[in-house]
Design a protein around this motif. Sequence first.
Motif, PDB file in Angstrom:
ATOM      1  N   SER A 179      11.586   5.225  -2.084  1.00 18.79           N
ATOM      2  CA  SER A 179      10.365   5.455  -1.300  1.00 18.79           C
ATOM      3  C   SER A 179       9.412   4.274  -1.434  1.00 18.79           C
ATOM      4  O   SER A 179       9.068   3.862  -2.551  1.00 18.79           O
ATOM      5  CB  SER A 179       9.657   6.732  -1.785  1.00 18.79           C
ATOM      6  N   ASN A 180       9.038   3.695  -0.278  1.00 21.20           N
ATOM      7  CA  ASN A 180       8.071   2.595  -0.228  1.00 21.20           C
ATOM      8  C   ASN A 180       8.530   1.346  -0.974  1.00 21.20           C
ATOM      9  O   ASN A 180       7.699   0.510  -1.359  1.00 21.20           O
ATOM     10  CB  ASN A 180       6.709   3.044  -0.755  1.00 21.20           C
ATOM     11  N   ALA A 181       9.837   1.199  -1.163  1.00 21.59           N
ATOM     12  CA  ALA A 181      10.365  -0.019  -1.782  1.00 21.59           C
ATOM     13  C   ALA A 181      10.340  -1.160  -0.769  1.00 21.59           C
ATOM     14  O   ALA A 181      10.275  -0.935   0.444  1.00 21.59           O
ATOM     15  CB  ALA A 181      11.792   0.207  -2.274  1.00 21.59           C
ATOM     16  N   SER A 182      10.388  -2.402  -1.248  1.00 21.53           N
ATOM     17  CA  SER A 182      10.327  -3.560  -0.367  1.00 21.53           C
ATOM     18  C   SER A 182      11.469  -4.536  -0.630  1.00 21.53           C
ATOM     19  O   SER A 182      11.737  -4.898  -1.779  1.00 21.53           O
ATOM     20  CB  SER A 182       8.990  -4.288  -0.545  1.00 21.53           C
ATOM     21  N   PHE A 183      12.131  -4.943   0.460  1.00 17.67           N
ATOM     22  CA  PHE A 183      13.183  -5.955   0.419  1.00 17.67           C
ATOM     23  C   PHE A 183      12.801  -7.119   1.336  1.00 17.67           C
ATOM     24  O   PHE A 183      13.643  -7.699   2.004  1.00 17.67           O
ATOM     25  CB  PHE A 183      14.512  -5.351   0.868  1.00 17.67           C
ATOM     26  N   ARG A 184      11.532  -7.469   1.384  1.00 15.91           N
ATOM     27  CA  ARG A 184      11.077  -8.553   2.259  1.00 15.91           C
ATOM     28  C   ARG A 184      11.803  -9.862   1.916  1.00 15.91           C
ATOM     29  O   ARG A 184      11.812 -10.303   0.769  1.00 15.91           O
ATOM     30  CB  ARG A 184       9.580  -8.786   2.090  1.00 15.91           C
ATOM     31  N   GLY A 185      12.412 -10.470   2.913  1.00 15.57           N
ATOM     32  CA  GLY A 185      13.063 -11.761   2.699  1.00 15.57           C
ATOM     33  C   GLY A 185      14.280 -11.716   1.800  1.00 15.57           C
ATOM     34  O   GLY A 185      14.794 -12.766   1.398  1.00 15.57           O
ATOM     35  N   ALA A 186      14.757 -10.520   1.485  1.00 15.51           N
ATOM     36  CA  ALA A 186      15.926 -10.394   0.606  1.00 15.51           C
ATOM     37  C   ALA A 186      17.220 -10.608   1.383  1.00 15.51           C
ATOM     38  O   ALA A 186      17.250 -10.539   2.613  1.00 15.51           O
ATOM     39  CB  ALA A 186      15.936  -9.015  -0.053  1.00 15.51           C
TER      40      ALA A 186
END
Length: 225
Positions: A166-173
């Motif tokens: 929940s609400n995790a981020s993988f920006r630019g991953a």
Amino acid sequence: MNQKLTMTTRSLEQQVVTNFSGSNLVKSDLAGVTAHKGQFKGSALAGSDFSGSDLTGSTFNRSDVREANFDGTNLTDCSLSALDLTNASFNKSILVRTNFSSANLNGVKFTGVRMTDVTLTTTDLKTTIFEGCWFDGVDFKYSDLSGQRFDGQTFIGVKFDRADLSNASFRGATLNNVSFQPGFTFTKKYYRMIKTICFDGATMDKLTFAALKGMDANLSKVTVI
């Protein structure tokens, strides 16, 4: 006869040296030591320094390892279960087939680590810090990763099955062959959770993209390779 006796004596000495179960080793200096298959069960190890050590095959179980230093430590084939690692440091540690299960990893910092076939299962990872890591074959099943930031990191063959993201981020991953399976059935709650994950700027393979698209993830800013 003497040679056999010497070999037996050395073997017994090694067993004694690597068995620290039930020991009080708070703030101990164990930097640079070699302790293969060491036993640290029910031990007090808070604040101890294991930096640069080779602990291959060692077992840490039901121990207090808060604020311990594992920077540069070789933890290949180690088992760390049902223990408290609050605020421990793993900077450039060697983690290969290392097993973390039912452990307290609050405030633990993994920096510059390449995790290979590591398991982080049934563990609360909400406040664990991952910076500049590479995840290869890592298993996060049943773990709580809500609010976690994996921005700019690489995931290959990783399993997030039944994990809370929940609400995790993988920006630019970068994600390649990554699994986000919920278990036996997809529920409305799971679909809602998937929609809260940020994949903006991420790069992923076609199969991972297709699987997430089928779960209604927001992939509008994803690059497919």
